[in-house]
Design an enzyme around this catalytic site. Structure first.
Site, PDB file in Angstrom:
ATOM      1  CB  ILE A 131      -0.990  -0.392   1.596  1.00  8.25           C
ATOM      2  CG1 ILE A 131      -0.090  -0.181   2.324  1.00  8.25           C
ATOM      3  CG2 ILE A 131      -1.960  -0.605   1.183  1.00  8.25           C
ATOM      4  CD1 ILE A 131      -0.841   0.316   3.819  1.00  8.25           C
ATOM      5  CG  ASP A 132       4.326   1.653   2.602  1.00  7.89           C
ATOM      6  OD1 ASP A 132       2.944   2.151   3.706  1.00  7.89           O
ATOM      7  OD2 ASP A 132       4.887   1.147   3.588  1.00  7.89           O
TER       8      ASP A 132
HETATM    9  O1  F6P Z   1       4.394  -1.860   4.202  1.00  7.62           O
HETATM   10  C1  F6P Z   1       3.509  -1.495   4.655  1.00  7.62           C
HETATM   11  C2  F6P Z   1       2.358  -1.066   5.369  1.00  7.62           C
HETATM   12  O2  F6P Z   1       1.581  -0.291   5.641  1.00  7.62           O
HETATM   13  C3  F6P Z   1       3.173   0.764   6.392  1.00  7.62           C
HETATM   14  O3  F6P Z   1       3.052   1.744   5.984  1.00  7.62           O
HETATM   15  C4  F6P Z   1       3.549   0.342   8.152  1.00  7.62           C
HETATM   16  O4  F6P Z   1       3.842   1.225   8.595  1.00  7.62           O
HETATM   17  C5  F6P Z   1       3.674  -0.862   7.773  1.00  7.62           C
HETATM   18  O5  F6P Z   1       3.006  -1.804   6.454  1.00  7.62           O
HETATM   19  C6  F6P Z   1       2.640  -1.743   9.130  1.00  7.62           C
HETATM   20  O6  F6P Z   1       2.983  -3.060   9.193  1.00  7.62           O
HETATM   21  P1  F6P Z   1       2.955  -4.189  10.238  1.00  7.62           P
HETATM   22  O7  F6P Z   1       1.742  -3.580  11.316  1.00  7.62           O
HETATM   23  O8  F6P Z   1       2.140  -5.454   9.233  1.00  7.62           O
HETATM   24  O9  F6P Z   1       4.435  -4.302  11.053  1.00  7.62           O
END
Ligand code: F6P
Length: 324
Positions: A131-132
């Site tokens: 999504i980033d």
């Molecule tokens: O890489 C996608 C993303 O949604 C980032 O924007 C976010 O910081 C991270 O994943 C959080 O992921 P998780 O909580 O799964 O470690």
């Protein structure tokens, strides 16, 4: 299975993103249509290490094009970060006579795919799923469009309350290292200010902007912050203390990762998935599929992972003009 039948395997890795299922469906059906046998690996690289691999048929991917998440499940694998883990993963592929591995995930997952190729000689094709939207060499990653639409829907709803109660709202969106979501959702949601990790921001300046707004009759505002720039609560605290206005905050969090993919993400995922199979069979063995303009291109993972994808500062300037 006739012994001559070639095998392609697919896994999803890292944070899930809407459209991953559409990509899995496309890879499976394209590969079956081209006479391959397809294997699905559950639980990302951990599943590959542990041999969680089984055949997939067309019926296994029926009805999933509109579903968020990933039917193969995903995760981050500390074991795969070690050479021993990658050797074990390669063994699973060898034991199952897999010729090509398709990896659907973000930059960490693609880095893993490149190492698997370099150390173990596995032919890998990456699909950008995040999504980033921070994966280089592609204008769009699978899931970004859905995530920004989710964020915009939230901003629109919050604006109703901000307007009704003369409040400032600070909305935190995802983006640990970059501000693609914040910029796009902030612009589309008409945010008065957007904070991103890549560029410096000026909270006292935002206070002045809010005061100037009030002086000309603007009684509510929305500030969008990327999680990697500043937390919503810290911005709320600062603005409230400095201006005395009523400021509220909201963290959108993982809801941005879920939900039914937009039509754009479904089509992108379907096109990219089919292309991954095509280029694998054509002999590409360490590449990622990207969208450049309207065309799909296969770029070497070495190039992709040594390139940086930067936000467009013009968009921030545009948002500032719109907030005047
Ligand atoms: O890489 C996608 C993303 O949604 C980032 O924007 C976010 O910081 C991270 O994943 C959080 O992921 P998780 O909580 O799964 O470690």
């Amino acid at each position: 299975m006739p012994p001559s039948m070639k095998r392609l395997a697919i896994l999803t890795s890292g944070g899930d993103s809407p459209g991953m299922n559409a990509a899995i469906r496309s890879v499976v059906r394209t590969a079956l249509g081209r006479g391959l046998e397809v294997l699905g690996i559950r639980n990302g690289y951990d599943g590959l290490i542990d041999g969680e691999i089984s055949p997939m048929k067309s019926v296994d991917v029926g009805g999933i094009i509109g579903r968020g998440g990933t039917i193969l499940r995903s995760g981050r694998s500390p074991r795969f970060m070690e050479p021993e883990g990658r050797a074990a993963a390669a063994r699973t592929l060898k034991e199952n006579a897999v010729e090509w591995l398709v990896v659907l995930g973000g930059d960490g997952s693609l880095t893993g795919a490149k190492l698997l190729h370099e150390e173990q000689g596995v032919a890998v094709i990456g699909l950008p799923g995040s999504i980033d939207n921070d994966i280089p060499c592609t204008d769009l990653s699978i899931g970004f469009d859905t995530a920004i639409n989710t964020a915009v829907e939230a901003i629109d709803k919050i604006r109703d309350t901000a307007y009704s109660h003369d409040r400032v709202f600070v909305i935190e969106v995802m983006g640990r290292r970059n501000g693609f979501i914040a910029l796009e959702a902030g612009l589309a949601g008409g945010a008065e200010a957007i904070l991103i990790p890549e560029l410096p921001f000026d909270l006292p300046g935002i206070c002045d902007m809010l005061r100037a707004g009030v002086a000309k009759g603007k009684r509510s505002s929305i500030i969008v912050t990327a999680e990697g720039a500043a937390t919503a609560s810290s911005v709320q605290e600062f603005l409230q203390k400095e201006t005395g206005y009523e400021v509220r905050c909201l963290v959108l969090g993982h809801m941005q990762r879920g939900g039914s993919p937009t039509a754009l993400d479904r089509v992108l995922a379907t096109r990219m998935g089919a292309e991954a199979v095509k280029v694998a069979m054509a002999g590409y063995d360490c590449h990622t599929i990207g969208l450049v303009g309207t065309k799909l291109v296969a770029e070497h993972l070495g190039v992709v992972l040594s390139t940086q994808r930067n936000v467009d500062p013009e968009r921030l300037l545009l948002a500032e003009v719109m907030a005047l």
